[in-house]
Design a protein around this motif. Structure first.
Motif, short mmCIF file in Angstrom:
data_model
loop_
_atom_site.label_atom_id
_atom_site.label_comp_id
_atom_site.label_asym_id
_atom_site.label_seq_id
_atom_site.Cartn_x
_atom_site.Cartn_y
_atom_site.Cartn_z
N ILE A 255 23.63 38.99 57.64
CA ILE A 255 23.39 39.78 58.86
C ILE A 255 23.91 41.20 58.65
O ILE A 255 23.23 42.17 58.98
N THR A 256 25.10 41.30 58.08
CA THR A 256 25.64 42.61 57.76
C THR A 256 26.67 42.46 56.64
O THR A 256 27.19 41.38 56.41
N ALA B 42 24.02 44.60 65.59
CA ALA B 42 24.37 45.79 66.37
C ALA B 42 25.78 45.67 66.93
O ALA B 42 26.55 46.65 66.93
N GLU B 43 26.17 44.49 67.40
CA GLU B 43 27.52 44.33 67.94
C GLU B 43 28.58 44.45 66.84
O GLU B 43 29.60 45.11 67.01
N VAL B 44 28.32 43.79 65.70
CA VAL B 44 29.30 43.82 64.61
C VAL B 44 29.54 45.24 64.12
O VAL B 44 30.66 45.60 63.72
N LYS B 45 28.51 46.08 64.16
CA LYS B 45 28.66 47.46 63.71
C LYS B 45 29.58 48.27 64.61
O LYS B 45 30.06 49.34 64.22
N THR B 46 29.87 47.78 65.81
CA THR B 46 30.76 48.49 66.73
C THR B 46 32.22 48.06 66.57
O THR B 46 33.09 48.61 67.24
N TRP B 47 32.49 47.09 65.72
CA TRP B 47 33.84 46.54 65.61
C TRP B 47 34.84 47.59 65.14
O TRP B 47 34.58 48.36 64.22
N TRP C 164 27.37 36.28 58.05
CA TRP C 164 26.20 35.52 57.62
C TRP C 164 25.86 34.45 58.63
O TRP C 164 26.73 33.87 59.27
N LEU C 165 24.58 34.18 58.77
CA LEU C 165 24.10 33.01 59.50
C LEU C 165 24.00 31.86 58.50
O LEU C 165 23.51 32.05 57.38
N PHE C 166 24.49 30.67 58.87
CA PHE C 166 24.39 29.54 57.95
C PHE C 166 24.13 28.27 58.73
O PHE C 166 23.99 28.27 59.95
N GLY C 167 24.02 27.16 58.02
CA GLY C 167 23.77 25.88 58.68
C GLY C 167 22.32 25.72 59.08
O GLY C 167 21.42 26.36 58.56
N SER C 168 22.09 24.84 60.05
CA SER C 168 20.73 24.51 60.45
C SER C 168 19.98 25.71 61.02
O SER C 168 18.76 25.82 60.88
N SER C 169 20.71 26.61 61.68
CA SER C 169 20.04 27.79 62.24
C SER C 169 19.53 28.72 61.15
O SER C 169 18.54 29.42 61.34
N ALA C 170 20.17 28.74 59.99
CA ALA C 170 19.69 29.52 58.86
C ALA C 170 18.54 28.82 58.15
O ALA C 170 17.60 29.46 57.66
N GLU D 270 14.96 36.69 64.58
CA GLU D 270 15.18 38.04 64.07
C GLU D 270 15.77 38.95 65.15
O GLU D 270 16.66 39.77 64.88
N ILE D 271 15.29 38.80 66.38
CA ILE D 271 15.82 39.60 67.49
C ILE D 271 17.28 39.25 67.74
O ILE D 271 18.13 40.13 67.98
N LEU D 272 17.61 37.96 67.66
CA LEU D 272 19.00 37.52 67.82
C LEU D 272 19.88 38.13 66.74
O LEU D 272 20.98 38.65 67.02
N LEU D 273 19.43 38.08 65.48
CA LEU D 273 20.22 38.64 64.39
C LEU D 273 20.40 40.14 64.54
O LEU D 273 21.46 40.68 64.20
#
Length: 209
Positions: A195-196, A99-104, A112-118, A91-94
């Motif tokens: 994620i966003t 936060a970074e994507v919001k600055t784009w 979105w997060l997908f795959g085994s990490s999701a 959750e901290i990673l997401l």
């Protein structure tokens, strides 16, 4: 990061996995129940030894319940906040990615997060997979867009310790995946974590777009 057992990223072995189980619930659990909730199986005797060790240190409390004992994480212990942080590493990673994507300068339609990490079944060698939905009006060769993707991948890899793989589709390409009934669309709808931006369920339906 071990996405299946985040605590084990820092506390390896059965101790980290047992702490992870106890950190994910407020319920008191028997040793057998703790063993049953481990993502990676552990022997009943091994789990019991770990619980005994954690009770001795005061990190875990034990209460008698008939012939069994019920174990809970001691949330008053000074170590609790650190354990809680470790249990919430994904959750901290997401939050950092969000936060970074919001600055784009050129906003994404969705990340979105997908795959085994999701799915939370990835280990330390698993990739961190991100799917970026690019708005149709943004050119895929725009240097600003490409720089955003490269910077996010580099930062996410540093934050997680896993290689970050970024998969990019335009909004139109996502609609095509849905219309063709591609397997990827089904997997994303089932497993992807927003994620966003727009959610997988809203985006990956035949009504979308």
């Amino acid at each position: 990061m071990r996405f299946s057992d985040p605590v084990s990223t820092v506390i390896p072995g059965l101790h980290g996995r047992v702490l992870g189980v106890l950190a994910r619930t407020d319920r008191a659990l028997t040793g057998r129940a703790v063993a049953g909730l481990l993502h990676t199986p552990g022997s009943a005797s091994g789990v019991q030894k770990v619980l005994d060790d954690l009770v001795k240190s005061g990190v875990v409390t034990a209460e008698p319940a008939g012939r069994a004992r019920l174990y809970t994480l001691n949330r008053e212990h000074v170590a609790y906040s650190a354990i809680d942080q470790l249990a919430r590493l994904r959750e901290i990673l997401l939050d950092r990615i969000r936060a970074e994507v919001k600055t784009w300068q050129l906003p994404a339609q969705a990340v979105w997060l997908f795959g085994s990490s999701a799915r939370s079944d990835g280990g330390v060698d698993s990739d961190l997979d991100l799917l970026i939905v690019r708005p149709d009006h943004v050119n895929d060769s725009d240097p600003r867009w490409l720089e955003q993707l490269d910077t996010l991948a580099a930062h996410a890899s540093t934050w997680a310790g896993n290689s970050c793989e970024v998969v990019e589709y335009s909004a139109h390409e996502i609609r095509d995946l849905v219309e063709r009934g591609e397997r990827l669309a089904t997997e994303l709808r089932r497993d992807a974590i927003p994620i966003t931006g727009t959610t997988p369920h809203r985006t990956l339906t035949r009504k979308a777009g």
